[in-house]
Scaffold this motif. Sequence first.
Motif, PDB file in Angstrom:
ATOM      1  N   UNK A  79      56.520  33.997 103.035  1.00  0.00           N
ATOM      2  CA  UNK A  79      57.788  33.568 102.039  1.00  0.00           C
ATOM      3  C   UNK A  79      56.830  33.733 100.987  1.00  0.00           C
ATOM      4  N   UNK A  80      57.895  33.784 100.163  1.00  0.00           N
ATOM      5  CA  UNK A  80      57.805  33.464  98.839  1.00  0.00           C
ATOM      6  C   UNK A  80      58.361  31.899  98.050  1.00  0.00           C
ATOM      7  N   UNK A  81      56.950  31.568  97.069  1.00  0.00           N
ATOM      8  CA  UNK A  81      57.074  29.802  97.366  1.00  0.00           C
ATOM      9  C   UNK A  81      58.250  29.939  96.025  1.00  0.00           C
ATOM     10  N   UNK A  82      58.950  28.682  96.520  1.00  0.00           N
ATOM     11  CA  UNK A  82      59.891  29.110  94.980  1.00  0.00           C
ATOM     12  C   UNK A  82      59.121  28.262  93.535  1.00  0.00           C
ATOM     13  N   UNK A  83      59.346  29.096  92.363  1.00  0.00           N
ATOM     14  CA  UNK A  83      59.085  28.846  91.169  1.00  0.00           C
ATOM     15  C   UNK A  83      60.173  28.082  90.573  1.00  0.00           C
ATOM     16  N   UNK A  84      61.491  27.432  91.042  1.00  0.00           N
ATOM     17  CA  UNK A  84      62.625  26.572  90.416  1.00  0.00           C
ATOM     18  C   UNK A  84      61.552  24.676  90.044  1.00  0.00           C
ATOM     19  N   UNK A  85      62.192  25.047  88.815  1.00  0.00           N
ATOM     20  CA  UNK A  85      61.741  23.473  87.899  1.00  0.00           C
ATOM     21  C   UNK A  85      63.128  22.449  88.891  1.00  0.00           C
ATOM     22  N   UNK A  86      62.157  21.392  89.207  1.00  0.00           N
ATOM     23  CA  UNK A  86      63.209  20.079  90.091  1.00  0.00           C
ATOM     24  C   UNK A  86      63.634  19.553  88.341  1.00  0.00           C
ATOM     25  N   UNK A  87      65.357  19.126  89.185  1.00  0.00           N
ATOM     26  CA  UNK A  87      65.712  18.586  87.892  1.00  0.00           C
ATOM     27  C   UNK A  87      65.598  17.280  88.013  1.00  0.00           C
ATOM     28  N   UNK A  88      65.621  17.483  86.753  1.00  0.00           N
ATOM     29  CA  UNK A  88      65.336  15.629  86.473  1.00  0.00           C
ATOM     30  C   UNK A  88      66.986  14.838  85.328  1.00  0.00           C
ATOM     31  N   UNK A  89      67.230  13.879  85.753  1.00  0.00           N
ATOM     32  CA  UNK A  89      68.633  13.206  84.939  1.00  0.00           C
ATOM     33  C   UNK A  89      67.485  12.683  83.545  1.00  0.00           C
ATOM     34  N   UNK A  90      68.280  12.339  82.559  1.00  0.00           N
ATOM     35  CA  UNK A  90      67.833  12.124  81.566  1.00  0.00           C
ATOM     36  C   UNK A  90      68.259  10.153  81.579  1.00  0.00           C
ATOM     37  N   UNK A  91      67.404   9.184  80.938  1.00  0.00           N
ATOM     38  CA  UNK A  91      68.039   7.855  81.750  1.00  0.00           C
ATOM     39  C   UNK A  91      69.704   7.515  81.162  1.00  0.00           C
ATOM     40  N   UNK A  92      70.017   7.633  80.845  1.00  0.00           N
ATOM     41  CA  UNK A  92      71.654   7.871  79.892  1.00  0.00           C
ATOM     42  C   UNK A  92      72.453   8.742  81.569  1.00  0.00           C
TER      43      UNK A  92
ATOM     44  N   UNK B 156      62.436   8.949  88.362  1.00  0.00           N
ATOM     45  CA  UNK B 156      62.100   7.858  88.148  1.00  0.00           C
ATOM     46  C   UNK B 156      60.358   7.912  87.913  1.00  0.00           C
ATOM     47  N   UNK B 157      59.498   9.522  88.712  1.00  0.00           N
ATOM     48  CA  UNK B 157      58.319   9.622  88.260  1.00  0.00           C
ATOM     49  C   UNK B 157      58.164  10.342  86.420  1.00  0.00           C
ATOM     50  N   UNK B 158      59.548  10.344  86.558  1.00  0.00           N
ATOM     51  CA  UNK B 158      59.140  10.752  85.062  1.00  0.00           C
ATOM     52  C   UNK B 158      59.058  10.642  83.710  1.00  0.00           C
ATOM     53  N   UNK B 159      60.481   9.301  83.781  1.00  0.00           N
ATOM     54  CA  UNK B 159      59.881   8.194  83.141  1.00  0.00           C
ATOM     55  C   UNK B 159      59.374   7.400  82.618  1.00  0.00           C
ATOM     56  N   UNK B 160      58.502   6.942  83.928  1.00  0.00           N
ATOM     57  CA  UNK B 160      57.192   6.365  84.475  1.00  0.00           C
ATOM     58  C   UNK B 160      56.296   7.059  83.448  1.00  0.00           C
ATOM     59  N   UNK B 161      55.877   7.876  83.702  1.00  0.00           N
ATOM     60  CA  UNK B 161      54.885   8.814  82.508  1.00  0.00           C
ATOM     61  C   UNK B 161      54.957   8.365  81.555  1.00  0.00           C
ATOM     62  N   UNK B 162      56.469   9.516  80.874  1.00  0.00           N
ATOM     63  CA  UNK B 162      57.229   9.445  79.579  1.00  0.00           C
ATOM     64  C   UNK B 162      57.053   7.581  78.797  1.00  0.00           C
ATOM     65  N   UNK B 163      57.190   6.406  79.843  1.00  0.00           N
ATOM     66  CA  UNK B 163      56.648   5.202  79.455  1.00  0.00           C
ATOM     67  C   UNK B 163      55.111   4.518  79.063  1.00  0.00           C
ATOM     68  N   UNK B 164      54.299   5.605  79.418  1.00  0.00           N
ATOM     69  CA  UNK B 164      53.322   5.227  79.785  1.00  0.00           C
ATOM     70  C   UNK B 164      52.202   5.355  80.845  1.00  0.00           C
TER      71      UNK B 164
END
Length: 288
Positions: free
Chosen positions: A97-110, A273-281
Amino acid sequence: MPERKLLDQVSDVARFRHLSLRTEDAYRNWIRRYILFHGKRHPKDLDAAAVRAFLTHLAVNENVSASTQNQAFNALLFLYKQVLQTGAPNIQGVERAKHSRKLPVVFTKAEATAVISQMRGANRIIAGLLYGSGLRIMEAVRLRVKDIEFSRNEITVRDGKGERDRVTMLPLAVKHRLKAQIDGIQKLHKEDLKRGYGDVYLPYALDRKYPNAAKEFAWQYVFPADKLSADPRSGKIRRHHVSEQNVQRAVKTALREAGVRKNGTCHSFRHSFATHLLEDGYDIHPVR
């Protein structure tokens, strides 16, 4: 004694190996579909070619996702290796079966703050833990009182993905509400004890090793269900944890009320959560 039916044997081995009830049910369903696909023939009379035919059918004719096909294969692998105790089936030549290429939905902090602010009660605390601690939804609803360490602002996740324990942060934004939640369930637990109930499901047969532990407050779920119910395995009347579906519905409603036009889910908080942690270093490896 007559030999137990095959699906009952699957349940026996699943419980012996401490698989979750959800995994057990999923494996039973795939094994049942596999048997029906091959005209109700017993799996011990089927070979690797039969496994390949079923998995190919799922990908080609039913157009399932890669993760769904992999779950079906894992169920059959469990059947042959653990239940029937034969060799692992050969799946070379299976149409994948084909793997999904969809990007995960990420919220902004606001956006994350806006969605959580629209929620109420336990659902709001759970959403705050998904976003502030990076918990998965099942990890959040299965939290027990003993897993919360307020003095160190830590949460211990037991039996997470891959049956691994880990420690993550307790977000200050939910600390006060979480304390109030635990005070509330302590009162509820006392009422359950007075009514002759009050014990909770314990994993890994701990209820036999520690007979009184199931009634101890430390083992109670932080987010218990509103009503008592029969344990699907033992039939004993207990208070289970809140359903994850309730939280998922609450998140969908909060998305609409907050005006956030993204197809977000509970898991979107974890991605955020993971995205914002990475953005904050920060290094997210210790909290994965």
